[in-house]
Design an enzyme around this catalytic site. Sequence first.
Site, PDB file in Angstrom:
ATOM      1  N   ASP A 101       0.825  -1.218   0.000  1.00  0.00           N
ATOM      2  CA  ASP A 101       0.000   0.000   0.000  1.00  0.00           C
ATOM      3  C   ASP A 101       0.859   1.268   0.000  1.00  0.00           C
ATOM      4  OD1 ASP A 101      -1.861  -1.969   0.368  1.00  0.00           O
ATOM      5  OD2 ASP A 101      -2.832  -1.047   2.093  1.00  0.00           O
ATOM      6  N   GLU A 110     -11.775  -1.644   0.804  1.00  0.00           N
ATOM      7  CA  GLU A 110     -10.575  -1.205   1.497  1.00  0.00           C
ATOM      8  C   GLU A 110     -10.110   0.169   1.017  1.00  0.00           C
ATOM      9  OE1 GLU A 110      -8.130  -4.917   2.700  1.00  0.00           O
ATOM     10  OE2 GLU A 110      -8.158  -4.925   0.531  1.00  0.00           O
TER      11      GLU A 110
HETATM   12  C1  FRU Z   1      -4.808  -3.347   1.337  1.00  0.00           C
HETATM   13  C2  FRU Z   1      -4.732  -3.768   2.764  1.00  0.00           C
HETATM   14  C3  FRU Z   1      -5.257  -2.684   3.681  1.00  0.00           C
HETATM   15  C4  FRU Z   1      -4.571  -2.985   4.982  1.00  0.00           C
HETATM   16  C5  FRU Z   1      -3.238  -3.540   4.516  1.00  0.00           C
HETATM   17  C6  FRU Z   1      -2.711  -4.674   5.337  1.00  0.00           C
HETATM   18  O1  FRU Z   1      -3.815  -3.887   0.539  1.00  0.00           O
HETATM   19  O2  FRU Z   1      -5.436  -4.981   2.968  1.00  0.00           O
HETATM   20  O3  FRU Z   1      -6.658  -2.672   3.781  1.00  0.00           O
HETATM   21  O4  FRU Z   1      -4.446  -1.833   5.736  1.00  0.00           O
HETATM   22  O5  FRU Z   1      -3.399  -3.966   3.183  1.00  0.00           O
HETATM   23  O6  FRU Z   1      -1.494  -5.140   4.866  1.00  0.00           O
END
Ligand code: FRU
Length: 424
Positions: A53, A294
Amino acid sequence: MKATTEKFGVTPHQPSLWTRADALKVRADDPTTTQPLVSADFPVLSNDVFIWDTMPLRDLDGNVTSVDGWSVIFTLTADRHPNDPQYLDEDGNYDILRDWNDRHGRAKMYYWFSRTGKNWEFGGRVMAEGVSPTAREWAGTPILLNDRGEVDLYYTAVTPGATIVKVRGRVVTTEHGVSMVGFEKVKPLFEADGNMYQTEAQNAFWGFRDPWPFRDPNDGKLYMLFEGNVAGERGSHKVGEAEIGDVPPGYEDVGNSRFQTACVGIAVARDADGDDWEMLPPLLTAVGVNDQTERPHFVFQDGKYYLFTISHTFTYADGVTGPDGVYGFVADSLFGPYVPLNGSGLVLGNPSSQPFQTYSHYVMPNGLVTSFIDSVPTDESGTQIRVGGTEAPTVGMKIKGQQTFVVAEYDYGYIPPMLDVTLK
Ligand code: FRU
């Protein structure tokens, strides 16, 4: 709920619904909503760490911001373990896929900087070991607050529990690079309440994370989006007429879709600094459609609210499906009603020939969409893959009314600033 929302002068609202009928309109491989193929010979940002992310430094209005000419991104990051016996397979070879799949358990916030909005240089960890109260530092948003370089990093403190938190620090620049100082005191803001947002006690697979604070361009107040699930015991949700929508004959059976209960949450700040928050009912729910919405975020354009959120194929409910990628909804006012972009909600999905090539798309107000490379097939059958853990090529997109169009492709991890702040 009504009383709560009225208390802070916020208009009471009904969540908008992403219905099963909307999702039936999803068409994978429509070239206008499909990310161009990512080649398996991509460069990696680092051989030492995986990144996924990506969170560009921005202001509260959503503008991607550089400081003294330096672009800055924050990334969820985990060490790569090519020599750790734990990640060697039977033949003694590095099992990178297993290492990659384990990354969420050791995710930490790192930062990177660049003069050109690409070719990112390694900055380091944002918080020292021991500062963050839980094992995992999950996604959020770094906000540049002022020209003194103060930064509020909102993120998710996970395991145990899942708490939306913030930590304040400062960005410092020299002619050689950027450093992050401070970030020493983490302040818990709120957790799921069980009345609007599902708790861990109600569902061990609950999601409550990914804060995205913003200033509403119309009322000027400070709000925050986040990912949640609709409150209630797992399995107790009803997928009724409203959630099903206007489906053709033969599409009324919802199977076990009551287990998919994603929502986009919203909270309003009671104070100017964003230290004190009140959760409001979700902006959008996907009960009976999908279990994860997300990293929700906005683009404010043409007087409209463009709400984007990422989701997966594996989180769709029985009888509906769609690619991994970013989905979007548009409304004329903050609290909706929201309608799915492109009819279905799909804005930028992976091509079906490379279903896991990218994820965690973030749509910036300039129409550029950044994401990370997950895995790309290296043979025709798709059984051999190359794991990414690095920045994907940026995609250019046009947003027009209720439609979006892929129009360009740029370099890996190209995240140019929209404005520059000279620090005092
Ligand atoms: C998206 C996600 C987010 C979370 C993170 C955990 O790729 O699932 O929602 O904060 O990655 O690694």
